[in-house]
Motif scaffolding. Structure first.
Motif, PDB file in Angstrom:
ATOM      1  N   MET A 101      39.645 107.894 129.247  1.00 50.10           N
ATOM      2  CA  MET A 101      40.356 106.655 129.553  1.00 50.10           C
ATOM      3  C   MET A 101      41.057 106.733 130.911  1.00 50.10           C
ATOM      4  SD  MET A 101      41.942 105.853 125.768  1.00 50.10           S
ATOM      5  CE  MET A 101      42.919 104.478 126.367  1.00 50.10           C
ATOM      6  N   VAL A 132      38.418 106.313 134.202  1.00 47.46           N
ATOM      7  CA  VAL A 132      37.898 105.022 134.688  1.00 47.46           C
ATOM      8  C   VAL A 132      38.795 104.417 135.761  1.00 47.46           C
ATOM      9  CG1 VAL A 132      37.322 102.663 134.030  1.00 47.46           C
ATOM     10  CG2 VAL A 132      36.610 104.565 132.580  1.00 47.46           C
ATOM     11  N   PRO A 133      40.089 104.195 135.540  1.00 48.24           N
ATOM     12  CA  PRO A 133      40.919 103.645 136.617  1.00 48.24           C
ATOM     13  C   PRO A 133      41.016 104.577 137.817  1.00 48.24           C
ATOM     14  CG  PRO A 133      42.282 104.310 134.765  1.00 48.24           C
ATOM     15  CD  PRO A 133      40.869 104.374 134.291  1.00 48.24           C
ATOM     16  N   ILE A 186      37.872 103.915 139.851  1.00 48.96           N
ATOM     17  CA  ILE A 186      37.923 102.633 140.576  1.00 48.96           C
ATOM     18  C   ILE A 186      38.908 102.717 141.741  1.00 48.96           C
ATOM     19  CG2 ILE A 186      38.513 100.191 140.371  1.00 48.96           C
ATOM     20  CD1 ILE A 186      37.529 100.309 137.494  1.00 48.96           C
ATOM     21  N   ALA A 196      40.158  94.275 135.385  1.00 47.46           N
ATOM     22  CA  ALA A 196      38.948  95.014 135.006  1.00 47.46           C
ATOM     23  C   ALA A 196      39.297  96.390 134.448  1.00 47.46           C
ATOM     24  CB  ALA A 196      38.031  95.141 136.224  1.00 47.46           C
ATOM     25  N   MET A 197      40.248  97.069 135.108  1.00 48.74           N
ATOM     26  CA  MET A 197      40.646  98.387 134.605  1.00 48.74           C
ATOM     27  C   MET A 197      41.311  98.275 133.240  1.00 48.74           C
ATOM     28  SD  MET A 197      41.945 100.601 137.923  1.00 48.74           S
ATOM     29  CE  MET A 197      43.037  99.347 138.605  1.00 48.74           C
ATOM     30  N   ALA A 215      40.787  95.907 130.999  1.00 48.14           N
ATOM     31  CA  ALA A 215      39.766  95.560 130.010  1.00 48.14           C
ATOM     32  C   ALA A 215      38.963  96.789 129.594  1.00 48.14           C
ATOM     33  CB  ALA A 215      38.851  94.486 130.573  1.00 48.14           C
ATOM     34  N   VAL A 216      38.600  97.622 130.577  1.00 45.33           N
ATOM     35  CA  VAL A 216      37.843  98.841 130.257  1.00 45.33           C
ATOM     36  C   VAL A 216      38.684  99.789 129.414  1.00 45.33           C
ATOM     37  CG1 VAL A 216      36.768 100.881 131.257  1.00 45.33           C
ATOM     38  CG2 VAL A 216      36.364  98.637 132.276  1.00 45.33           C
ATOM     39  N   GLU A 217      39.995  99.884 129.732  1.00 50.91           N
ATOM     40  CA  GLU A 217      40.878 100.767 128.955  1.00 50.91           C
ATOM     41  C   GLU A 217      40.972 100.304 127.501  1.00 50.91           C
ATOM     42  OE1 GLU A 217      42.750 103.713 130.172  1.00 50.91           O
ATOM     43  OE2 GLU A 217      40.940 103.356 131.345  1.00 50.91           O
ATOM     44  N   LEU A 228      38.780  98.481 125.891  1.00 46.38           N
ATOM     45  CA  LEU A 228      37.475  98.699 125.262  1.00 46.38           C
ATOM     46  C   LEU A 228      37.305 100.157 124.850  1.00 46.38           C
ATOM     47  CD1 LEU A 228      34.695  97.583 124.506  1.00 46.38           C
ATOM     48  CD2 LEU A 228      33.928  98.131 126.829  1.00 46.38           C
ATOM     49  N   LEU A 229      37.644 101.082 125.763  1.00 48.06           N
ATOM     50  CA  LEU A 229      37.517 102.510 125.436  1.00 48.06           C
ATOM     51  C   LEU A 229      38.466 102.912 124.313  1.00 48.06           C
ATOM     52  CD1 LEU A 229      37.203 104.112 128.996  1.00 48.06           C
ATOM     53  CD2 LEU A 229      35.410 103.884 127.276  1.00 48.06           C
ATOM     54  N   TYR A 230      39.668 102.385 124.332  1.00 51.24           N
ATOM     55  CA  TYR A 230      40.643 102.740 123.277  1.00 51.24           C
ATOM     56  C   TYR A 230      40.142 102.305 121.905  1.00 51.24           C
ATOM     57  CZ  TYR A 230      44.968 102.926 120.608  1.00 51.24           C
ATOM     58  OH  TYR A 230      45.912 103.201 119.657  1.00 51.24           O
TER      59      TYR A 230
END
Length: 332
Positions: free
Chosen positions: A281, A284-285, A288, A314-315, A317-319, A321-323
């Motif tokens: 997690m 990803v940020p 980016i 975006a970061m 949202a990805v966090e 989703l991964l969580y």
């Protein structure tokens, strides 16, 4: 030193010569009498006179003086020599302590030598003096009563060990204390105490079987009355149950240790999954931010007014989703 010296005639303690040599001569003149001498951790000099007067075998005398012997039964020309290891257990410290009792029996005499504090001879003598019918059987009664007292205490110790092992097992499978770093050392220390107990009970099985007339060497043991065999068979039965209990405790504590180690391995794997999930997690940020932190001139997104909030969203949202993904798989 000599703790006690007494003459027993017709099952009762009687007055006699203070010198044990004269006492032995007197007992040999009477068919229903014997002398019982009790010693506690005697020195070689103190034991020399006893050895000379009673004709004890030098190998048995050496064992009696040096202690640290395995339980055994030895037959010599003029005497029978038996070694027993009484044990004690301190539940608070989980420590099994052992002593040693050496018993010589022969023609009209019993000599007992005690090493350590774990020895019930004072209780045995008092018990026999209140049971004249038993004491009338002479030295054989003394040998039986000592063996019976030692083995009966084994039963008590085995029960206490079983209770403490159940508590330790409950602690291992407790969700809070089971993962303590000291638990494995406690289990191993407990296993060592069971091994100490086993060293006392296991080797005693063959000597008691010989006395009971069920051993492989022969049905009759010199200096032991034939009618005593049923009593020794009872001791043998109790000892067999104790040995079976000790084997069960040893297997169970090994299983508890294996279960604890397996628990620790599972918990370590869980921790590694959590660490990996949080690292993913965080990656990803970081990736980016690392891309847009490079010093390139021709990056179209840098000149767009909405690039910053879009990247932040975006970061995020990805966090999220991964969580949710890691949470669903049990990694978090």
């Amino acid at each position: 030193m000599i703790v006690d010296c007494a003459i027993y005639r017709d099952g009762r303690r009687t007055e006699g010569p203070a010198d044990f040599s004269d006492a032995l001569d007197l007992c040999r003149l009477q068919s229903d009498a014997f002398v019982w001498i009790g010693l506690y951790e005697p020195t070689e000099k103190e034991f020399d006179k006893v050895t000379e007067e009673f004709g004890l075998h030098p190998l048995a005398v050496e064992d009696a003086l040096n202690a640290h012997q395995r339980p055994k039964l030895e037959v010599y020309d003029d005497s029978l020599f038996m070694v027993l290891k009484p044990v004690g257990y301190e539940p608070k410290s989980d420590i099994v302590s052992s002593g040693e009792v050496m018993v010589f029996i022969g023609d009209s005499f019993v000599v007992t030598v005690r090493h350590g504090v774990e020895a019930p001879l004072g209780v045995v003598r008092e018990r026999l003096e209140h049971e004249p019918e038993m004491l009338r059987h002479g030295p054989t009664a003394v040998l039986y009563t000592i063996a019976d007292a030692v083995v009966d205490h084994y039963v008590e110790v085995a029960g206490e060990l079983g209770t403490d092992l159940a508590e330790l097992e409950a602690e291992v499978f407790s969700p809070t204390a089971g993962g303590s770093r000291h638990t494995a050392s406690r289990i191993y220390a407990f296993k060592r105490q069971i091994m100490e107990f086993r060293r006392a009970t296991g080797p005693l099985a063959q000597p008691v079987s010989r006395l009971a007339g069920t051993g492989l060497i022969g049905a009759r043991v010199p200096f032991v009355h034939d009618k005593a065999q049923p009593f020794f068979r009872d001791v043998s039965d109790h000892l067999t149950r104790v040995n079976e209990a000790v084997e069960g405790l040893d297997r169970l504590v090994s299983d508890v240790l294996s279960a604890h180690l397996a628990q620790m391995s599972v918990r370590q794997n869980d921790d590694m999954r959590k660490i990996s999930a949080w690292a993913a997690m965080a990656a990803v940020p970081t990736m980016i931010a690392g891309i847009y932190g490079m010093n390139f001139e021709h990056m179209p997104e840098l000149h767009w007014t909405g690039s910053y909030p879009v990247l932040i969203l975006a970061m995020a949202a990805v966090e999220v989703l991964l969580y949710r993904l890691f949470k669903r798989r049990g990694w978090l």
